[in-house]
Design a protein around this motif. Sequence first.
Motif, PDB file in Angstrom:
ATOM      1  N   HIS A   1      38.878  44.126  28.773  1.00 23.76           N
ATOM      2  CA  HIS A   1      39.672  42.895  28.815  1.00 23.76           C
ATOM      3  C   HIS A   1      40.343  42.715  30.182  1.00 23.76           C
ATOM      4  CE1 HIS A   1      39.157  42.738  24.467  1.00 23.76           C
ATOM      5  NE2 HIS A   1      39.524  44.001  24.437  1.00 23.76           N
ATOM      6  N   PRO A   2      39.580  42.719  31.271  1.00 23.66           N
ATOM      7  CA  PRO A   2      40.218  42.654  32.599  1.00 23.66           C
ATOM      8  C   PRO A   2      41.021  41.375  32.817  1.00 23.66           C
ATOM      9  CG  PRO A   2      37.856  42.313  32.785  1.00 23.66           C
ATOM     10  CD  PRO A   2      38.138  42.715  31.365  1.00 23.66           C
ATOM     11  N   GLU A   3      40.639  40.302  32.142  1.00 32.08           N
ATOM     12  CA  GLU A   3      41.350  39.033  32.310  1.00 32.08           C
ATOM     13  C   GLU A   3      42.808  39.126  31.863  1.00 32.08           C
ATOM     14  OE1 GLU A   3      39.944  39.234  28.169  1.00 32.08           O
ATOM     15  OE2 GLU A   3      38.945  39.633  30.070  1.00 32.08           O
ATOM     16  N   LYS A   4      43.110  40.012  30.925  1.00 33.25           N
ATOM     17  CA  LYS A   4      44.488  40.189  30.449  1.00 33.25           C
ATOM     18  C   LYS A   4      45.372  40.844  31.499  1.00 33.25           C
ATOM     19  CE  LYS A   4      43.518  40.708  25.537  1.00 33.25           C
ATOM     20  NZ  LYS A   4      43.753  41.554  24.362  1.00 33.25           N
ATOM     21  N   PHE A   5      44.753  41.483  32.490  1.00 30.92           N
ATOM     22  CA  PHE A   5      45.517  42.274  33.453  1.00 30.92           C
ATOM     23  C   PHE A   5      45.406  41.752  34.879  1.00 30.92           C
ATOM     24  CE2 PHE A   5      43.846  44.873  29.989  1.00 30.92           C
ATOM     25  CZ  PHE A   5      45.042  45.138  29.347  1.00 30.92           C
ATOM     26  N   GLY A   6      44.703  40.632  35.060  1.00 25.79           N
ATOM     27  CA  GLY A   6      44.540  40.073  36.400  1.00 25.79           C
ATOM     28  C   GLY A   6      43.733  40.986  37.306  1.00 25.79           C
ATOM     29  N   THR A   7      42.840  41.754  36.707  1.00 18.72           N
ATOM     30  CA  THR A   7      42.027  42.705  37.451  1.00 18.72           C
ATOM     31  C   THR A   7      40.592  42.199  37.495  1.00 18.72           C
ATOM     32  OG1 THR A   7      43.402  44.502  36.632  1.00 18.72           O
ATOM     33  CG2 THR A   7      41.267  45.112  37.513  1.00 18.72           C
ATOM     34  N   PRO A   8      39.956  42.210  38.664  1.00 21.28           N
ATOM     35  CA  PRO A   8      38.537  41.837  38.692  1.00 21.28           C
ATOM     36  C   PRO A   8      37.740  42.793  37.792  1.00 21.28           C
ATOM     37  CG  PRO A   8      39.417  41.979  40.927  1.00 21.28           C
ATOM     38  CD  PRO A   8      40.472  42.510  40.001  1.00 21.28           C
TER      39      PRO A   8
END
Length: 119
Positions: free
Chosen positions: A89-96
């Motif tokens: 779920h990278p979108e939840k953490f602002g991570t590419p």
Amino acid sequence: MNRPPRSVLPLALGFGAIGVLHFLRPQFFDRIVPPWVPVSPRTATLVSGAAEIAGGLGLLHPATRPAARWGLLALLVAVFPANLYMAQHPEKFGTPPWVALARLPLQPLLAWWVSRAGR
């Protein structure tokens, strides 16, 4: 006291620094705790942060190095689900996505380093 081997110093410093960050900026670590973990995210953050600090310090002395080795290896296994959750779920953490995925193979490498340094 004997000086720790050179390979131990960056490892001890890294675990210690990340452990301290768990207390200074716990919100980030709270967010990556998977929802199925049976304790509150803050509890998981503080316990893992304390374990990282203790493990990093434990690597510095020959008498405590073996226990630190096993403790840090157990910690790496215990926190792997958080890294996996972040990769899913990278979108939840602002991570590419590629950054979150690239972290996963680093865990076994870090475990190898801990295993070697803790002997």
